[in-house]
Design a protein around this motif. Structure first.
Motif, PDB file in Angstrom:
ATOM      1  N   VAL A 166       0.835  -1.201   0.000  1.00 19.95           N
ATOM      2  CA  VAL A 166       0.000   0.000   0.000  1.00 19.95           C
ATOM      3  C   VAL A 166       0.872   1.254   0.000  1.00 19.95           C
ATOM      4  CG1 VAL A 166      -1.652   1.339   1.358  1.00 19.95           C
ATOM      5  CG2 VAL A 166      -1.997  -1.123   1.038  1.00 19.95           C
ATOM      6  N   LYS A 167       1.942   1.230   0.775  1.00 21.95           N
ATOM      7  CA  LYS A 167       2.839   2.395   0.815  1.00 21.95           C
ATOM      8  C   LYS A 167       3.461   2.634  -0.560  1.00 21.95           C
ATOM      9  CE  LYS A 167       6.540   4.527   3.531  1.00 21.95           C
ATOM     10  NZ  LYS A 167       7.340   5.001   2.391  1.00 21.95           N
ATOM     11  N   GLN A 168       3.826   1.567  -1.264  1.00 19.29           N
ATOM     12  CA  GLN A 168       4.407   1.724  -2.595  1.00 19.29           C
ATOM     13  C   GLN A 168       3.451   2.455  -3.530  1.00 19.29           C
ATOM     14  OE1 GLN A 168       5.570  -1.955  -4.519  1.00 19.29           O
ATOM     15  NE2 GLN A 168       5.791  -0.966  -6.522  1.00 19.29           N
ATOM     16  N   TYR A 169       2.175   2.113  -3.440  1.00 17.83           N
ATOM     17  CA  TYR A 169       1.192   2.756  -4.311  1.00 17.83           C
ATOM     18  C   TYR A 169       1.020   4.232  -3.960  1.00 17.83           C
ATOM     19  CZ  TYR A 169      -3.200   3.555  -6.826  1.00 17.83           C
ATOM     20  OH  TYR A 169      -4.174   4.055  -7.651  1.00 17.83           O
ATOM     21  N   VAL A 170       0.805   4.530  -2.689  1.00 26.18           N
ATOM     22  CA  VAL A 170       0.582   5.914  -2.277  1.00 26.18           C
ATOM     23  C   VAL A 170       1.849   6.754  -2.461  1.00 26.18           C
ATOM     24  CG1 VAL A 170      -0.137   7.422  -0.377  1.00 26.18           C
ATOM     25  CG2 VAL A 170      -1.232   5.191  -0.682  1.00 26.18           C
ATOM     26  N   ASP A 171       3.010   6.120  -2.338  1.00 22.99           N
ATOM     27  CA  ASP A 171       4.273   6.841  -2.523  1.00 22.99           C
ATOM     28  C   ASP A 171       4.458   7.366  -3.943  1.00 22.99           C
ATOM     29  OD1 ASP A 171       5.339   6.989  -0.011  1.00 22.99           O
ATOM     30  OD2 ASP A 171       6.666   5.244  -0.212  1.00 22.99           O
ATOM     31  N   LEU A 172       3.733   6.824  -4.901  1.00 18.36           N
ATOM     32  CA  LEU A 172       3.810   7.374  -6.254  1.00 18.36           C
ATOM     33  C   LEU A 172       3.387   8.839  -6.263  1.00 18.36           C
ATOM     34  CD1 LEU A 172       2.349   4.343  -8.241  1.00 18.36           C
ATOM     35  CD2 LEU A 172       4.757   5.040  -8.098  1.00 18.36           C
ATOM     36  N   MET A 173       2.537   9.212  -5.307  1.00 14.28           N
ATOM     37  CA  MET A 173       2.194  10.615  -5.103  1.00 14.28           C
ATOM     38  C   MET A 173       3.041  11.233  -3.997  1.00 14.28           C
ATOM     39  SD  MET A 173      -1.447  12.331  -3.830  1.00 14.28           S
ATOM     40  CE  MET A 173      -2.373  11.837  -5.279  1.00 14.28           C
ATOM     41  N   ALA A 174       3.154  10.545  -2.861  1.00 16.49           N
ATOM     42  CA  ALA A 174       3.750  11.138  -1.667  1.00 16.49           C
ATOM     43  C   ALA A 174       5.255  11.344  -1.779  1.00 16.49           C
ATOM     44  CB  ALA A 174       3.450  10.256  -0.457  1.00 16.49           C
ATOM     45  N   LYS A 175       5.966  10.360  -2.310  1.00 21.73           N
ATOM     46  CA  LYS A 175       7.427  10.419  -2.358  1.00 21.73           C
ATOM     47  C   LYS A 175       7.970  10.610  -3.769  1.00 21.73           C
ATOM     48  CE  LYS A 175      10.045   6.725  -2.106  1.00 21.73           C
ATOM     49  NZ  LYS A 175      10.747   5.506  -1.608  1.00 21.73           N
ATOM     50  N   ASP A 176       7.451   9.837  -4.716  1.00 27.57           N
ATOM     51  CA  ASP A 176       7.998   9.854  -6.072  1.00 27.57           C
ATOM     52  C   ASP A 176       7.521  11.046  -6.894  1.00 27.57           C
ATOM     53  OD1 ASP A 176       9.227   7.370  -5.460  1.00 27.57           O
ATOM     54  OD2 ASP A 176       7.353   6.341  -5.945  1.00 27.57           O
ATOM     55  N   LYS A 177       6.398  11.629  -6.484  1.00 31.56           N
ATOM     56  CA  LYS A 177       5.871  12.851  -7.102  1.00 31.56           C
ATOM     57  C   LYS A 177       5.556  12.672  -8.588  1.00 31.56           C
ATOM     58  CE  LYS A 177       6.853  14.982  -3.195  1.00 31.56           C
ATOM     59  NZ  LYS A 177       5.794  15.290  -2.208  1.00 31.56           N
ATOM     60  N   ILE A 178       4.963  11.523  -8.946  1.00 30.78           N
ATOM     61  CA  ILE A 178       4.582  11.326 -10.346  1.00 30.78           C
ATOM     62  C   ILE A 178       3.064  11.291 -10.537  1.00 30.78           C
ATOM     63  CG2 ILE A 178       6.755  10.140 -10.835  1.00 30.78           C
ATOM     64  CD1 ILE A 178       5.186   7.514 -10.976  1.00 30.78           C
ATOM     65  N   ILE A 179       2.307  11.400  -9.444  1.00 29.61           N
ATOM     66  CA  ILE A 179       0.852  11.533  -9.492  1.00 29.61           C
ATOM     67  C   ILE A 179       0.493  12.901  -8.923  1.00 29.61           C
ATOM     68  CG2 ILE A 179      -1.375  10.684  -8.636  1.00 29.61           C
ATOM     69  CD1 ILE A 179      -0.185   7.917  -8.434  1.00 29.61           C
TER      70      ILE A 179
END
Length: 439
Positions: free
Chosen positions: A241-254
Motif C-alpha cells: 500500500v505504501k508503494q502505491y501511495v508513494d507514487l504521489m507522496a514520495k515519487d511525485k509522479i501523481i
C-alpha cells in the motif's frame, strides 16, 4: 459525505451477512420471484463509458430493440461506480431493488451471501442458452466455489498500462515502463511543466483495492489467510500500500489533485494531455469519447517488480476484472428478467456492447470476433489468461473493499495535503480497517 457512506456500507454489509435469509422480499426457496408485472423491468446498469450520458446513448437503442422483440419495457438507470455498491446493499437490505442489475464481479460472493440474488442453477442457465457458452474464468468470478453462481458474466476486463505516445515522444521516452522502478524513473522525466506521469482515482475505493491487491500479490502477500481471516496489516501488505501511495507522496509522479478523483477524471486528464499514463480496465472507448484517435495511445502490461515479467506468483499484474449481470430474487417479472439476461448475453449483443466499451466478451463465440483482436484487447486478453488473479472469494469481499479502499483514500488525502506517509501511518490505517472487519 463520502466517508459517511463508506462507513455505512460496512455496517450494512455486516448486517446482511448476519441475516441473509431476511432478504428476498417474501420470496421462498432458491427461485423466488413472480410474474406480477410481466410487461416491465427495471435495470441498474454500471457506468461503463466516459459518463452516464454515453451509457444511456449506448444502451438506449438496445433496450428499445429488446422491447420490440418481447413487448417488455426496460426502465434504465445508469449508476456511477462510486455509488453502485451502496445502492445495491441498501436494496438488498430493504428488499426494494431493480429486477436486473450489473455488479462488479468482485462483489459476487458478498452479494451471494445475502441471499438476495437469483442463483444461476442449471435451469436458469438453460433459459439463457446454457452455462457452457461462457468462458470458465468468467464464471469463476460469479460467486463462491461450490455454489451456483450469483450472476452471469457480461463484460470481461483486466488492467493495462495506457500511455500517451506524444507525451512520451516529447519527453524523449522511448518505451513504456515494464517494472515499477522504471515507472518511477520514467515518471519523473514526464512529470514537469504542469503535467504528470500517472493518473489515479484516489477517492475511488474499488480502484484503490484493485491497485493495492496487485501490489500485495507482487510482495508475496494476501489480504486474507487460508481460513478467510483478514491479514490487512502484515508487513508485506503495508509495503504494498505504501508503494502505491508513494507514487504521489514520495515519487511525485501523481498529481496531488488525483487524491479527490473518483469518477474517471484521470481518463479525461489523460485524453487532454495532462497525464501521460493511466492504469485502467478497457479504456479505449473513454479515450475516443474525449477526443483521442486510434494511435494516440499505446497499451502495455501493468508493471511488475524489477527482474520479472508478467506471469503468476509475484508477477501477477492485474486482478480478474469484469461486470456481471444479476437478477434480484424478489423480481416481479422473473420470466422477463431471464429473457433480458439472455438478450444481453446473446452473441450479437456481446459483440456490440463489448466492442463499444473496449472490453472482452465472456461469451466464447463472441470472443472469436476479429473486433477483439486489436492491440489493446490483445494485451487485456493475454493478461486475463496468464497474469491475472481473482480478488479474495470471501463473503466479506465488499466489506474488504470498503474498509481497505477507504484506508488508501485517506492515505492519498494525507499525501495531497503534504502530511508524511510513513510505514507506521500505513500500518495504522490498515490495522483500523482490519478492526472494522471484526465488528
Amino acid at each position: 459525505m463520502r466517508r459517511t457512506r463508506a462507513a455505512a456500507a460496512v455496517v450494512v454489509t455486516a448486517s446482511l451477512l448476519a441475516a441473509a435469509t431476511a432478504c428476498g422480499g417474501g420470496s421462498t426457496g432458491d427461485e423466488g420471484g413472480s410474474n406480477a408485472a410481466p410487461k416491465e423491468l427495471t435495470y441498474w446498469a454500471s457506468n461503463q463509458g466516459p459518463d452516464i450520458a454515453a451509457d444511456q446513448a449506448t444502451l438506449g437503442p438496445e433496450l428499445k430493440k429488446f422491447e420490440e422483440q418481447t413487448g417488455i419495457k426496460v426502465k434504465l438507470e445508469v449508476v456511477p461506480w462510486a455509488d453502485l455498491l451502496n445502492r445495491i446493499l441498501a436494496a438488498t437490505a430493504s428488499g426494494q431493488g431493480p429486477d436486473v442489475l450489473n455488479i462488479g464481479n468482485t462483489w459476487s460472493s458478498s452479494l451471494q451471501a445475502t441471499g438476495a440474488l437469483l442463483p444461476w442453477n442449471a435451469k436458469n442457465f438453460d433459459a439463457i442458452g446454457g452455462r457452457d457458452r461462457f468462458v470458465d474464468s468468467a464464471i469463476g468470478s460469479a460467486g463462491a466455489a461450490g455454489q451456483d453462481p450469483a450472476a452471469v458474466p457480461l463484460y470481461s476486463m483486466s488492467y493495462a498500462l495506457y500511455y500517451n505516445k506524444k507525451m512520451f515522444k516529447d519527453a524523449g521516452v522511448e518505451k513504456p515502463p515494464a517494472t515499477w522502478d522504471e515507472m518511477v524513473t520514467t515518471g519523473q522525466k514526464l512529470s514537469k511543466d504542469g503535467k504528470w506521469a500517472l493518473g489515479a482515482e484516489g477517492s475511488n475505493l474499488s480502484n484503490n483495492i484493485h491497485q493495492a491487491y496487485v501490489l500485495s500479490r507482487q510482495h508475496g502477500a494476501e489480504f486474507f489467510d487460508a481460513a478467510g481471516k483478514p491479514t490487512f496489516d502484515t508487513p508485506a501488505n503495508v509495503e504494498a500500500v505504501k508503494q502505491y501511495v508513494d507514487l504521489m507522496a514520495k515519487d511525485k509522479i501523481i498529481a496531488p489533485g488525483n487524491a479527490e478523483y473518483d469518477k474517471n477524471q484521470s481518463l479525461q486528464d489523460f485524453a487532454n494531455g495532462k497525464t501521460a499514463m493511466v492504469l485502467w480496465q478497457s479504456a479505449a472507448s473513454s479515450f475516443k469519447a474525449h477526443g483521442m484517435k486510434e494511435g494516440d495511445w499505446g497499451v502495455a502490461p501493468v508493471p511488475v517488480p524489477a527482474g520479472g515479467a508478467p506471469g503468476q506468483g509475484k508477477n501477477i499484474n492485474s486482478m480478474v476484472a469484469g461486470i456481471n449481470m444479476a437478477v434480484f430474487k424478489n423480481t416481479d417479472n422473473i420470466d422477463g428478467a431471464l429473457k433480458f439476461v439472455k438478450f444481453m448475453t446473446s452473441d450479437e449483443e456481446q459483440k456490440l456492447l463489448n466492442k463499444t466499451y473496449g472490453s472482452i466478451p465472456p461469451v466464447k463465440a463472441a470472443q472469436q470476433d476479429q473486433a477483439f483482436a486489436t492491440e489493446d484487447l490483445t494485451v487485456l486478453r493475454n493478461t486475463l489468461g496468464t497474469s491475472a488473479a481473482p480478488l479474495p472469494q470471501v463473503p466479506e469481499e465488499s466489506q474488504f473493499e470498503t474498509a481497505v479502499g477507504t484506508a488508501v483514500k485517506e492515505l492519498f488525502a494525507d499525501a495531497a495535503a503534504g502530511r508524511a506517509v510513513t510505514t507506521e501511518s500505513v500500518k495504522a490505517k490498515l490495522s483500523k480497517a482490519q478492526q472494522q472487519m471484526a465488528k
